[in-house]
Design a protein around this motif. Structure first.
Motif, PDB file in Angstrom:
ATOM      1  N   HIS A 129       1.536  -3.908   5.028  1.00  0.00           N
ATOM      2  CA  HIS A 129       0.918  -2.719   4.443  1.00  0.00           C
ATOM      3  C   HIS A 129      -0.006  -3.088   3.278  1.00  0.00           C
ATOM      4  N   LEU A 180       0.747   2.476   2.304  1.00  0.00           N
ATOM      5  CA  LEU A 180       0.129   3.092   3.482  1.00  0.00           C
ATOM      6  C   LEU A 180      -0.700   4.319   3.101  1.00  0.00           C
ATOM      7  N   ARG A 202      -6.834  -9.712   9.545  1.00  0.00           N
ATOM      8  CA  ARG A 202      -7.755  -8.584   9.640  1.00  0.00           C
ATOM      9  C   ARG A 202      -8.468  -8.351   8.316  1.00  0.00           C
ATOM     10  N   THR A 203      -7.747  -8.557   7.203  1.00  0.00           N
ATOM     11  CA  THR A 203      -8.380  -8.441   5.887  1.00  0.00           C
ATOM     12  C   THR A 203      -9.488  -9.473   5.734  1.00  0.00           C
ATOM     13  N   ARG A 238      -2.243  -9.062  10.281  1.00  0.00           N
ATOM     14  CA  ARG A 238      -2.749  -8.015   9.393  1.00  0.00           C
ATOM     15  C   ARG A 238      -3.522  -8.649   8.234  1.00  0.00           C
ATOM     16  N   THR A 267      -3.827   3.349   1.403  1.00  0.00           N
ATOM     17  CA  THR A 267      -4.783   2.849   2.395  1.00  0.00           C
ATOM     18  C   THR A 267      -5.570   4.003   2.998  1.00  0.00           C
ATOM     19  N   ASP A 294      -3.161  -4.109   4.951  1.00  0.00           N
ATOM     20  CA  ASP A 294      -3.928  -2.934   5.377  1.00  0.00           C
ATOM     21  C   ASP A 294      -4.703  -2.334   4.202  1.00  0.00           C
ATOM     22  N   TYR A 295      -4.045  -2.282   3.060  1.00  0.00           N
ATOM     23  CA  TYR A 295      -4.666  -1.723   1.851  1.00  0.00           C
ATOM     24  C   TYR A 295      -5.871  -2.574   1.438  1.00  0.00           C
ATOM     25  N   LEU A 300      -3.723  -4.016  16.594  1.00  0.00           N
ATOM     26  CA  LEU A 300      -4.018  -3.234  15.394  1.00  0.00           C
ATOM     27  C   LEU A 300      -5.149  -3.821  14.571  1.00  0.00           C
ATOM     28  N   SER A 301      -6.015  -4.652  15.174  1.00  0.00           N
ATOM     29  CA  SER A 301      -7.051  -5.295  14.368  1.00  0.00           C
ATOM     30  C   SER A 301      -8.154  -4.327  13.945  1.00  0.00           C
ATOM     31  N   PHE A 313      -7.569  -4.532   3.356  1.00  0.00           N
ATOM     32  CA  PHE A 313      -8.595  -4.386   4.398  1.00  0.00           C
ATOM     33  C   PHE A 313      -9.478  -3.170   4.111  1.00  0.00           C
ATOM     34  N   TYR A 353      -9.549   4.141   2.560  1.00  0.00           N
ATOM     35  CA  TYR A 353     -10.336   4.105   3.806  1.00  0.00           C
ATOM     36  C   TYR A 353     -11.246   5.324   3.903  1.00  0.00           C
TER      37      TYR A 353
END
Length: 298
Positions: free
Chosen positions: A146, A94, A194-195, A191, A97, A149-150, A270-271, A152, A101
Motif C-alpha cells: 500500500h 490506501l 510499479r512505482t 507493487r 492513494t 501504491d501511494y 495490478l501494474s 506510485f 491519484y
C-alpha cells in the motif's frame, strides 16, 4: 451505525443516504479504517471512501483536512510489529492513494500540501516495521504494497518534480534492500516495481540516475554488497546473515520484476502500466547486468 447501514450504501451504488451528513459519515468511516473486522474494512469502509473521493463528493478543503488526518494516522503505532495498529496505517495509505491519484487529475490540493504528504509517505516507508502481507484472521495488512501504491500515485502527480522523484526512488531502494528477517511473499516487489515504472514514465530523470540507482540496490552504502563473489568469500558472509539473505532475496525479486515490466509492460498483476517507458530499451540491459551480479541460488 451498524454494518447493515454501510452495506445499504454499497448496495445503492455508494450514494450518500438521504438525511445524512457526508461529513459525519466520513468521520465515522475514517475511524473504522482500522477495524479488525476484515470484511467490514476491506469491502465497505475503504470502498465507500474511495467511491466518494473518485466521484468528487468532497470540497477541496474537506480533502485537505482528510489527507492531513490520514497522514497523521501513518504515525500511529509506527515501528510496532505484530499489532493491530498496522490496520489503520495500511488502510489510511490506501485512502490517501485515492486522494493523490484523483488530485493528479483534478488538482484539488495545494502544492505545499502535496509535497508535505509526500514527505510523510517517505518517512512512513522508512520506519514501517510491520511487513506482514496477509493474515488468515485479519485479512490484508500489506503496508509495504500500500505504501508502494501511494508512492506510485505521487510519481504520476504533475506537481512532483525531479528531486521528488529521486527521493521516491531512493526510498524504494532503501526499503527493498533493507536487512530484515522477512521475505516478501505477496507481490510487494511488483507493487514497488510499479512505482519505479511510474517514475520512469514521467520521463524526467536521466538514464544515468537509474543506472546509479541499480548499483545502489546491490551495493547498499555501509553494508556488505548484495551480490556474491565466491573467490572473496562474500557469499558465505551473506549466507551467515539471515537479514542480509532476506534483503538479497527481496532485491533480486524486485530486479526480476523490473526486468519483465520493462520487457513486457503490464507483466505484473495490478501494474496499471500499459505503455513501455521511453527509457526502457536503454535501461533493460543495465537491469539484466545487475541481475547477473546477483548469483542465483536456492
Amino acid at each position: 451505525m451498524d454494518r447493515m447501514f454501510w452495506q445499504s450504501i454499497a448496495d445503492n451504488d455508494y450514494a450518500v443516504p438521504t438525511g445524512y451528513s457526508l461529513a459525519v459519515l466520513t468521520s465515522e468511516l475514517l475511524i473504522q479504517l482500522g477495524s479488525i473486522e476484515r470484511a467490514f474494512r476491506e469491502e465497505l469502509v475503504y470502498p465507500i471512501l474511495d467511491a466518494w473521493i473518485s466521484r468528487g463528493y468532497y470540497a477541496s478543503n474537506d480533502l485537505s483536512n482528510m489527507a492531513m488526518q490520514l497522514s497523521h494516522n501513518l504515525t500511529k503505532g509506527l515501528g510496532e510489529q505484530g499489532t493491530d495498529t498496522v490496520l489503520l496505517r495500511s488502510y489510511s495509505l490506501l485512502t490517501l492513494t485515492s486522494i493523490i491519484y484523483e488530485d493528479g487529475r483534478q488538482r484539488w490540493l495545494e502544492k505545499s500540501l502535496v509535497k508535505q504528504l509526500l514527505g510523510g509517505a517517505l518517512a512512513h516507508l522508512a520506519l514501517e516495521k510491520d511487513l506482514r502481507g496477509y493474515d488468515n484472521e485479519k485479512g490484508w495488512l500489506h503496508t509495504i504494497a500500500h505504501s508502494a501504491d501511494y508512492l506510485f500515485a505521487f510519481a504520476l502527480h504533475p506537481l512532483i518534480e525531479a528531486h521528488d522523484l529521486e527521493r521516491i526512488m531512493d526510498a524504494v531502494a532503501a526499503k527493498i534492500s533493507e536487512p530484515v528477517a522477512h521475505v516478501y511473499l505477496y507481490s510487494e516487489e511488483e507493487r514497488l516495481t510499479r512505482t519505479v515504472i511510474g517514475v520512469l514514465q514521467r520521463d524526467i530523470l536521466p538514464l544515468a540516475f537509474f543506472v546509479e540507482w541499480l548499483q545502489q540496490l546491490i551495493h547498499p552504502q555501509g553494508r556488505t554488497a548484495l551480490n556474491a563473489d565466491f573467490e572473496s568469500g562474500e557469499l558465505m558472509k551473506i549466507v551467515r546473515s539471515e537479514t542480509e539473505t532476506c534483503a538479497r532475496h527481496n532485491t533480486k525479486q524486485l530486479l526480476c520484476s523490473l526486468y519483465f515490466q520493462l520487457l513486457a509492460p503490464g507483466f505484473a498483476q495490478l501494474s496499471f502500466v500499459h505503455e513501455s517507458p521511453s527509457l526502457a530499451p536503454q535501461l533493460l540491459p543495465h537491469v539484466q547486468a545487475t541481475l547477473n551480479e546477483i548469483l542465483v541460488w536456492c
